[in-house]
Design a protein around this motif. Structure first.
Motif, PDB file in Angstrom:
ATOM      1  N   THR A 192      26.661 -23.425  44.826  1.00  0.00           N
ATOM      2  CA  THR A 192      25.535 -24.894  45.078  1.00  0.00           C
ATOM      3  C   THR A 192      26.495 -25.532  46.246  1.00  0.00           C
ATOM      4  N   HIS A 193      27.690 -25.396  46.036  1.00  0.00           N
ATOM      5  CA  HIS A 193      28.562 -26.078  46.992  1.00  0.00           C
ATOM      6  C   HIS A 193      28.717 -25.602  48.318  1.00  0.00           C
ATOM      7  N   VAL A 194      28.315 -24.329  48.435  1.00  0.00           N
ATOM      8  CA  VAL A 194      28.451 -23.782  50.059  1.00  0.00           C
ATOM      9  C   VAL A 194      26.838 -23.521  50.309  1.00  0.00           C
ATOM     10  N   ALA A 195      25.859 -23.617  49.539  1.00  0.00           N
ATOM     11  CA  ALA A 195      24.468 -23.235  49.982  1.00  0.00           C
ATOM     12  C   ALA A 195      24.193 -24.476  51.104  1.00  0.00           C
ATOM     13  N   THR A 196      23.563 -23.959  51.942  1.00  0.00           N
ATOM     14  CA  THR A 196      22.997 -25.177  53.059  1.00  0.00           C
ATOM     15  C   THR A 196      21.777 -25.827  52.760  1.00  0.00           C
ATOM     16  N   ASN A 197      21.028 -25.272  52.030  1.00  0.00           N
ATOM     17  CA  ASN A 197      19.983 -26.045  51.532  1.00  0.00           C
ATOM     18  C   ASN A 197      20.245 -27.258  50.675  1.00  0.00           C
ATOM     19  N   THR A 198      21.530 -27.153  50.209  1.00  0.00           N
ATOM     20  CA  THR A 198      22.012 -28.410  49.506  1.00  0.00           C
ATOM     21  C   THR A 198      22.022 -29.794  50.338  1.00  0.00           C
ATOM     22  N   PHE A 199      22.388 -29.160  51.709  1.00  0.00           N
ATOM     23  CA  PHE A 199      22.705 -30.535  52.642  1.00  0.00           C
ATOM     24  C   PHE A 199      21.580 -30.598  53.665  1.00  0.00           C
TER      25      PHE A 199
ATOM     26  N   SER B 170      51.132 -19.369  44.274  1.00  0.00           N
ATOM     27  CA  SER B 170      50.077 -20.308  44.024  1.00  0.00           C
ATOM     28  C   SER B 170      49.927 -20.780  42.431  1.00  0.00           C
ATOM     29  N   ASN B 171      48.922 -21.442  42.069  1.00  0.00           N
ATOM     30  CA  ASN B 171      48.780 -21.818  40.717  1.00  0.00           C
ATOM     31  C   ASN B 171      48.346 -20.605  39.943  1.00  0.00           C
ATOM     32  N   SER B 172      47.665 -19.595  40.451  1.00  0.00           N
ATOM     33  CA  SER B 172      47.272 -18.591  39.854  1.00  0.00           C
ATOM     34  C   SER B 172      48.537 -17.722  39.592  1.00  0.00           C
ATOM     35  N   TYR B 173      49.347 -17.709  40.350  1.00  0.00           N
ATOM     36  CA  TYR B 173      50.392 -16.857  40.255  1.00  0.00           C
ATOM     37  C   TYR B 173      51.300 -17.356  39.195  1.00  0.00           C
ATOM     38  N   LEU B 174      51.523 -18.693  38.896  1.00  0.00           N
ATOM     39  CA  LEU B 174      52.225 -19.253  37.854  1.00  0.00           C
ATOM     40  C   LEU B 174      51.682 -19.009  36.480  1.00  0.00           C
ATOM     41  N   ASN B 175      50.435 -19.267  36.617  1.00  0.00           N
ATOM     42  CA  ASN B 175      49.693 -18.971  35.279  1.00  0.00           C
ATOM     43  C   ASN B 175      49.501 -17.629  34.443  1.00  0.00           C
TER      44      ASN B 175
ATOM     45  N   ARG C  71      44.301 -26.281  37.384  1.00  0.00           N
ATOM     46  CA  ARG C  71      43.549 -25.296  38.215  1.00  0.00           C
ATOM     47  C   ARG C  71      43.055 -25.425  39.507  1.00  0.00           C
ATOM     48  N   GLU C  72      43.212 -24.614  40.235  1.00  0.00           N
ATOM     49  CA  GLU C  72      42.845 -24.937  41.611  1.00  0.00           C
ATOM     50  C   GLU C  72      41.111 -24.759  41.920  1.00  0.00           C
ATOM     51  N   PHE C  73      40.459 -25.476  42.635  1.00  0.00           N
ATOM     52  CA  PHE C  73      39.135 -25.454  42.917  1.00  0.00           C
ATOM     53  C   PHE C  73      38.949 -25.100  44.168  1.00  0.00           C
ATOM     54  N   LYS C  74      38.593 -23.743  44.737  1.00  0.00           N
ATOM     55  CA  LYS C  74      38.469 -23.346  46.020  1.00  0.00           C
ATOM     56  C   LYS C  74      36.931 -22.763  46.115  1.00  0.00           C
ATOM     57  N   LEU C  75      36.382 -23.160  47.160  1.00  0.00           N
ATOM     58  CA  LEU C  75      35.133 -22.868  47.561  1.00  0.00           C
ATOM     59  C   LEU C  75      35.161 -21.300  47.929  1.00  0.00           C
ATOM     60  N   PRO C  76      33.960 -20.505  47.654  1.00  0.00           N
ATOM     61  CA  PRO C  76      33.951 -19.205  48.185  1.00  0.00           C
ATOM     62  C   PRO C  76      33.574 -19.019  49.584  1.00  0.00           C
TER      63      PRO C  76
ATOM     64  N   HIS D 176      27.967 -12.921  35.814  1.00  0.00           N
ATOM     65  CA  HIS D 176      28.695 -13.710  35.322  1.00  0.00           C
ATOM     66  C   HIS D 176      28.310 -14.134  33.731  1.00  0.00           C
ATOM     67  N   GLY D 177      29.366 -14.195  33.242  1.00  0.00           N
ATOM     68  CA  GLY D 177      29.042 -14.581  31.734  1.00  0.00           C
ATOM     69  C   GLY D 177      28.760 -16.067  31.328  1.00  0.00           C
ATOM     70  N   SER D 178      29.089 -16.954  32.275  1.00  0.00           N
ATOM     71  CA  SER D 178      28.806 -18.355  32.251  1.00  0.00           C
ATOM     72  C   SER D 178      28.224 -18.919  33.636  1.00  0.00           C
ATOM     73  N   SER D 179      27.259 -19.853  33.325  1.00  0.00           N
ATOM     74  CA  SER D 179      26.448 -20.421  34.448  1.00  0.00           C
ATOM     75  C   SER D 179      27.249 -21.053  35.374  1.00  0.00           C
ATOM     76  N   LYS D 180      28.522 -21.707  34.722  1.00  0.00           N
ATOM     77  CA  LYS D 180      29.287 -22.546  35.622  1.00  0.00           C
ATOM     78  C   LYS D 180      29.887 -21.817  36.766  1.00  0.00           C
ATOM     79  N   THR D 181      30.325 -20.398  36.451  1.00  0.00           N
ATOM     80  CA  THR D 181      30.729 -19.690  37.473  1.00  0.00           C
ATOM     81  C   THR D 181      29.799 -19.515  38.709  1.00  0.00           C
TER      82      THR D 181
END
Length: 363
Positions: free
Chosen positions: A348-355, A152-157, A185-190, A338-343
């Motif tokens: 918001t990408h997986v919450a059903t109320n978004t859709f 994985s990319n994480s392994y390489l880094n 950097r990979e972007f994977k949904l939780p 979380h130290g950053s709000s971005k984390t």
């Protein structure tokens, strides 16, 4: 390093002002190989460099001060284990200076383990070369071998970080291998499970202790390591909070305590009588991480949850379900530590109320 001497490399975008300022430095030279100007790396030249460019350009000063402790609060890392290992024929161990620097900078145990593992993998790939003569070509060949293994990319880094740590921090050669490419950097949904699936997991726990472990992971959004570090005094039943000490990044925080979980914990305490930690092994002491994973996996299997469930999936589900019920993102950030709000925004990408408010074009 140029002709085995430390230099200060100066890389910049074409600019007449910068070029003029570089010419005013003591004996500046140009390296065709590195494609940058350079001067000898001395304290005097470092001071001249700062004074010359002050107010004209931005310099990343951190590259020159790599000996500051990384962390003042981490528990003492037992480097002795790595030093006492029995020699293996034709196998190179981490050099002493690498271990010493990890010890002095007080990196977390997991980081030490990762850095030693990857650096030893690298130096054994280049076992016939002296560490001082290794260059970008050798590193790229090593990374190419990893890529061919489909890691994985994480392994390489992590591998790149372990290598750069030796040359840039241990050997005090800032940005020696600045040309080494990093993977994107990979972007994977939780991964998240539904509330019904969470309840089914809790119901299918083997016993009261297992039930409390699964319930706490979900209802308080705890990481597995945070759950295992909980002590009896960390459960504040009067304020309905759980105190989490020394979590990721050495930050303390408070998170929610469920009334339902509190009632189960009281029954658990009477039956199991833990002494120091909230969850202890059969012989006392901290409960093992492997046991927690096994508890969650077995409950998921009994509950017939289709996707793979881990302790961290329960934490992701906690955050997502809070967001879906209208809890503010900033409050969720505080609860998760979380130290950053971005984390936190990833939920918001997986919450059903978004859709929910979006009408499907087929309908």
């Amino acid at each position: 390093m140029i002709q085995n001497q430390k230099m200060i490399g100066i890389k910049f975008m074409p600019d007449k002002l910068i070029q003029a300022l570089i010419k005013s430095l003591p004996d500046p030279k140009w390296s065709q190989r590195h494609n940058m100007a350079y001067i000898p790396n001395t304290k005097e030249n470092l001071g001249i460099l700062y004074n010359t460019f002050r107010g004209a350009v931005w310099i990343n000063y951190n590259r020159f001060f790599t000996n500051k402790p990384q962390n003042s609060y981490n528990e003492t890392v037992d480097i002795a284990y790595y030093r006492k290992r029995k020699p293996i024929p034709d196998y190179r161990y981490c050099p002493e200076e690498y271990l010493l620097k990890l010890e002095l900078k007080r990196y977390a145990k997991s980081t030490v383990r990762t850095y030693v593992f990857f650096f030893e993998m690298f130096i054994n790939h280049c076992r016939h070369k002296d560490l001082q003569t290794i260059d970008e070509i050798d590193i790229r060949a090593f990374l190419q071998q990893l890529i061919q293994r489909n890691v994985s990319n994480s392994y390489l880094n992590q591998a790149i970080n372990a290598i750069k740590f030796y040359y840039e921090v241990v050997m005090d050669m800032p940005n020696r291998f600045y040309e080494i490419e990093r993977p994107r950097r990979e972007f994977k949904l939780p991964k998240v499970i539904s509330k019904d699936e969470v309840l089914s997991l809790i119901e299918n726990a083997n016993n009261l202790k297992h039930k409390c472990i699964i319930s706490l992971l979900y209802s308080s959004g705890l990481r597995r390591s945070e759950l295992l570090n909980l002590k009896l005094a960390d459960v504040d039943s009067k304020r309905m909070l759980i105190r989490v000490e020394g979590s990721k990044g050495n930050k303390d925080r408070h998170t929610l305590l469920s009334q339902t979980v509190l009632e189960d914990l009281r029954l658990y305490f009477r039956e199991w009588k833990p002494r120091e930690y909230l969850f202890e092994g059969q012989k006392g002491g901290r409960y093992s991480p492997q046991s927690v994973l096994k508890i969650v996996k077995e409950a998921a299997l009994k509950a017939k949850v289709r996707q793979s469930v881990t302790p961290h999936v329960l934490r992701h589900s906690f955050a997502t379900h809070l967001l879906e019920s209208g809890v503010d993102l900033r409050q969720i950030q505080v609860l998760l530590g979380h130290g950053s709000s971005k984390t936190t925004e990833i939920y918001t990408h997986v919450a059903t109320n978004t859709f929910k408010n979006i009408k499907n074009p087929l309908d």
